[in-house]
Design a protein around this motif. Structure first.
Motif, PDB file in Angstrom:
ATOM      1  N   GLN A  55       0.806  -1.219   0.000  1.00  0.00           N
ATOM      2  CA  GLN A  55       0.000   0.000   0.000  1.00  0.00           C
ATOM      3  C   GLN A  55       0.842   1.273   0.000  1.00  0.00           C
ATOM      4  O   GLN A  55       0.315   2.369  -0.223  1.00  0.00           O
ATOM      5  N   LEU A  56       2.138   1.134   0.281  1.00  0.00           N
ATOM      6  CA  LEU A  56       3.044   2.275   0.292  1.00  0.00           C
ATOM      7  C   LEU A  56       4.223   1.986  -0.632  1.00  0.00           C
ATOM      8  O   LEU A  56       4.820   0.905  -0.571  1.00  0.00           O
ATOM      9  N   ASP A  57       4.570   2.956  -1.454  1.00  0.00           N
ATOM     10  CA  ASP A  57       5.696   2.829  -2.364  1.00  0.00           C
ATOM     11  C   ASP A  57       7.002   2.888  -1.572  1.00  0.00           C
ATOM     12  O   ASP A  57       7.236   3.855  -0.837  1.00  0.00           O
ATOM     13  N   PRO A  58       7.884   1.867  -1.674  1.00  0.00           N
ATOM     14  CA  PRO A  58       9.139   1.894  -0.928  1.00  0.00           C
ATOM     15  C   PRO A  58      10.172   2.870  -1.476  1.00  0.00           C
ATOM     16  O   PRO A  58      11.206   3.095  -0.831  1.00  0.00           O
ATOM     17  N   SER A  59       9.932   3.440  -2.638  1.00  0.00           N
ATOM     18  CA  SER A  59      10.857   4.440  -3.189  1.00  0.00           C
ATOM     19  C   SER A  59      10.452   5.816  -2.676  1.00  0.00           C
ATOM     20  O   SER A  59       9.574   6.479  -3.233  1.00  0.00           O
ATOM     21  N   GLN A  85      10.979  -2.899  12.805  1.00  0.00           N
ATOM     22  CA  GLN A  85      12.118  -2.503  11.981  1.00  0.00           C
ATOM     23  C   GLN A  85      12.432  -3.568  10.931  1.00  0.00           C
ATOM     24  O   GLN A  85      12.816  -3.259   9.804  1.00  0.00           O
ATOM     25  N   GLU A  86      12.262  -4.833  11.304  1.00  0.00           N
ATOM     26  CA  GLU A  86      12.449  -5.908  10.328  1.00  0.00           C
ATOM     27  C   GLU A  86      11.455  -5.758   9.178  1.00  0.00           C
ATOM     28  O   GLU A  86      11.808  -5.950   8.007  1.00  0.00           O
ATOM     29  N   SER A  87      10.222  -5.416   9.494  1.00  0.00           N
ATOM     30  CA  SER A  87       9.202  -5.257   8.472  1.00  0.00           C
ATOM     31  C   SER A  87       9.538  -4.088   7.551  1.00  0.00           C
ATOM     32  O   SER A  87       9.367  -4.171   6.325  1.00  0.00           O
ATOM     33  N   VAL A  88      10.031  -2.991   8.124  1.00  0.00           N
ATOM     34  CA  VAL A  88      10.421  -1.834   7.312  1.00  0.00           C
ATOM     35  C   VAL A  88      11.523  -2.209   6.332  1.00  0.00           C
ATOM     36  O   VAL A  88      11.460  -1.872   5.140  1.00  0.00           O
ATOM     37  N   ARG A  89      12.534  -2.926   6.806  1.00  0.00           N
ATOM     38  CA  ARG A  89      13.642  -3.289   5.925  1.00  0.00           C
ATOM     39  C   ARG A  89      13.190  -4.237   4.814  1.00  0.00           C
ATOM     40  O   ARG A  89      13.643  -4.144   3.684  1.00  0.00           O
ATOM     41  N   GLU A  90      12.276  -5.141   5.148  1.00  0.00           N
ATOM     42  CA  GLU A  90      11.751  -6.043   4.116  1.00  0.00           C
ATOM     43  C   GLU A  90      10.964  -5.255   3.075  1.00  0.00           C
ATOM     44  O   GLU A  90      11.069  -5.511   1.863  1.00  0.00           O
ATOM     45  N   TRP A  91      10.162  -4.284   3.527  1.00  0.00           N
ATOM     46  CA  TRP A  91       9.382  -3.439   2.617  1.00  0.00           C
ATOM     47  C   TRP A  91      10.287  -2.642   1.681  1.00  0.00           C
ATOM     48  O   TRP A  91       9.982  -2.451   0.504  1.00  0.00           O
ATOM     49  N   ALA A  93      13.117  -3.438   0.444  1.00  0.00           N
ATOM     50  CA  ALA A  93      13.828  -4.238  -0.554  1.00  0.00           C
ATOM     51  C   ALA A  93      13.210  -4.029  -1.933  1.00  0.00           C
ATOM     52  O   ALA A  93      12.005  -4.165  -2.124  1.00  0.00           O
ATOM     53  N   GLY A  94      14.043  -3.682  -2.873  1.00  0.00           N
ATOM     54  CA  GLY A  94      13.552  -3.473  -4.233  1.00  0.00           C
ATOM     55  C   GLY A  94      13.155  -2.052  -4.527  1.00  0.00           C
ATOM     56  O   GLY A  94      12.952  -1.687  -5.691  1.00  0.00           O
ATOM     57  N   GLY A  95      13.038  -1.223  -3.487  1.00  0.00           N
ATOM     58  CA  GLY A  95      12.751   0.186  -3.692  1.00  0.00           C
ATOM     59  C   GLY A  95      14.036   0.989  -3.604  1.00  0.00           C
ATOM     60  O   GLY A  95      15.131   0.457  -3.771  1.00  0.00           O
ATOM     61  N   SER A 143      23.972  -2.169   6.771  1.00  0.00           N
ATOM     62  CA  SER A 143      24.089  -1.737   5.383  1.00  0.00           C
ATOM     63  C   SER A 143      23.019  -2.400   4.507  1.00  0.00           C
ATOM     64  O   SER A 143      22.667  -3.556   4.677  1.00  0.00           O
ATOM     65  N   SER A 144      22.501  -1.637   3.561  1.00  0.00           N
ATOM     66  CA  SER A 144      21.500  -2.137   2.629  1.00  0.00           C
ATOM     67  C   SER A 144      21.601  -1.349   1.332  1.00  0.00           C
ATOM     68  O   SER A 144      21.701  -0.114   1.362  1.00  0.00           O
ATOM     69  N   PRO A 145      21.597  -2.006   0.196  1.00  0.00           N
ATOM     70  CA  PRO A 145      21.662  -1.286  -1.076  1.00  0.00           C
ATOM     71  C   PRO A 145      20.392  -0.491  -1.367  1.00  0.00           C
ATOM     72  O   PRO A 145      20.367   0.332  -2.283  1.00  0.00           O
TER      73      PRO A 145
END
Length: 279
Positions: A55-59, A85-91, A93-95, A143-145
């Motif tokens: 429902q929310l764009d991760p970009s 915080q785990e859920s935020v990082r999973e969301w 991903a890809g954005g 760290s996360s790309p």
């Protein structure tokens, strides 16, 4: 993420700057309020779940996790902070997010000797709840790309309009638990919101990291309550003086955020902050 006392002030600051704001909250009344305020997108869900991910764009330019604990229990801290915080990082991903910011707490500092602590101070022997905050901090900073920069703001005790517990206890004639001589580190809610904005808007040379956020003054609980009682014309109700040995008692340094981000508190002591409230 989380639009409670601090999140709503942050929302106002962002909208006044012309930013488009999306919000996630588990509180239905808060969701209605946010829509009435003109928030672009409001999603009603618990942060730790995944129902909101599509429902929310991760970009996003900026992502702020300022959620409060679902309850003061260890389970509440685990649910809101660690799993959230785990859920935020999973969301994410890809954005692509320009910055991720998590509001933590100075409660991670266990020092009980009245010493001055900065961001390099030891967090060993922190309480169980503080350890969960530290775990959430690490998940934010890892760290996360998908995230260009990550910030953790360790906030002092937040007060401001509508949240002045010391005043209410004095008015009710209630005594205060704990020791009067323990340092009380505070931050006005407007300054806490400004610190978030300063972090997000900092130059690209700032790579993120941990910053303490308080008003920078180091008054004892007794000094603050005594001033408030005099200002309100009320009788001091006293303290129980029942803190266990080695209870946290430390003076929080804010030199890093002042030096690196050029942030300084508008309300640089409880006197200035409470005078604005009581007026």
């Amino acid at each position: 993420m989380g639009c409670g006392y601090l999140g709503q002030v942050l929302m106002r600051h962002c909208m006044e700057m012309g930013w488009r704001v999306s919000a996630l909250t588990r509180n239905l009344d808060t969701a209605r309020f946010l829509r009435d305020q003109g928030v672009s997108k409001v999603v009603e869900a618990g942060l730790a779940g995944k129902s909101w991910h599509d429902q929310l764009d991760p970009s996003q330019d900026f992502v702020v996790n300022c959620v409060g604990a679902a309850s003061p229990t260890l389970d509440g801290y685990m649910e809101s902070y660690v799993r959230g915080q785990e859920s935020v990082r999973e969301w994410l991903a890809g954005g692509k997010a320009g910055a991720l910011l998590f509001t933590s707490s100075i409660s991670v500092y266990p020092q009980g000797d009245g010493s001055l602590v900065d961001e390099t101070a030891s967090t060993e022997n922190a309480s169980e709840r503080a350890q969960l905050l530290l775990e959430a901090e690490e998940k934010c900073l890892s760290s996360s790309p998908d995230v260009s920069r990550s910030f953790v703001l360790r906030l002092a005790g937040i007060y401001g309009p509508g949240r002045h517990l010391l005043v209410e206890k004095l008015k009710r004639g209630e005594s205060f638990g704990g020791n009067s001589g323990r340092t009380l580190n505070l931050i006005h809610v407007e300054d806490a919101a400004r610190a978030i904005v300063f972090s997000l808007n900092s130059g690209k040379e700032i790579k993120g990291g941990i910053y303490n956020v308080s008003d920078g003054s180091h008054f004892s609980r007794g000094e603050i309550v005594s001033w408030l009682a005099d200002k309100l014309g009320l009788q001091e109700t006293g303290f129980e003086e029942d803190d266990p040995p080695n209870s946290p008692d430390r003076k929080v340094s804010i030199e890093r955020i002042k030096t690196e981000l050029k942030w300084t508190p508008l309300y640089n002591s409880f006197v200035k902050g409470y005078e604005s409230i009581l007026s």
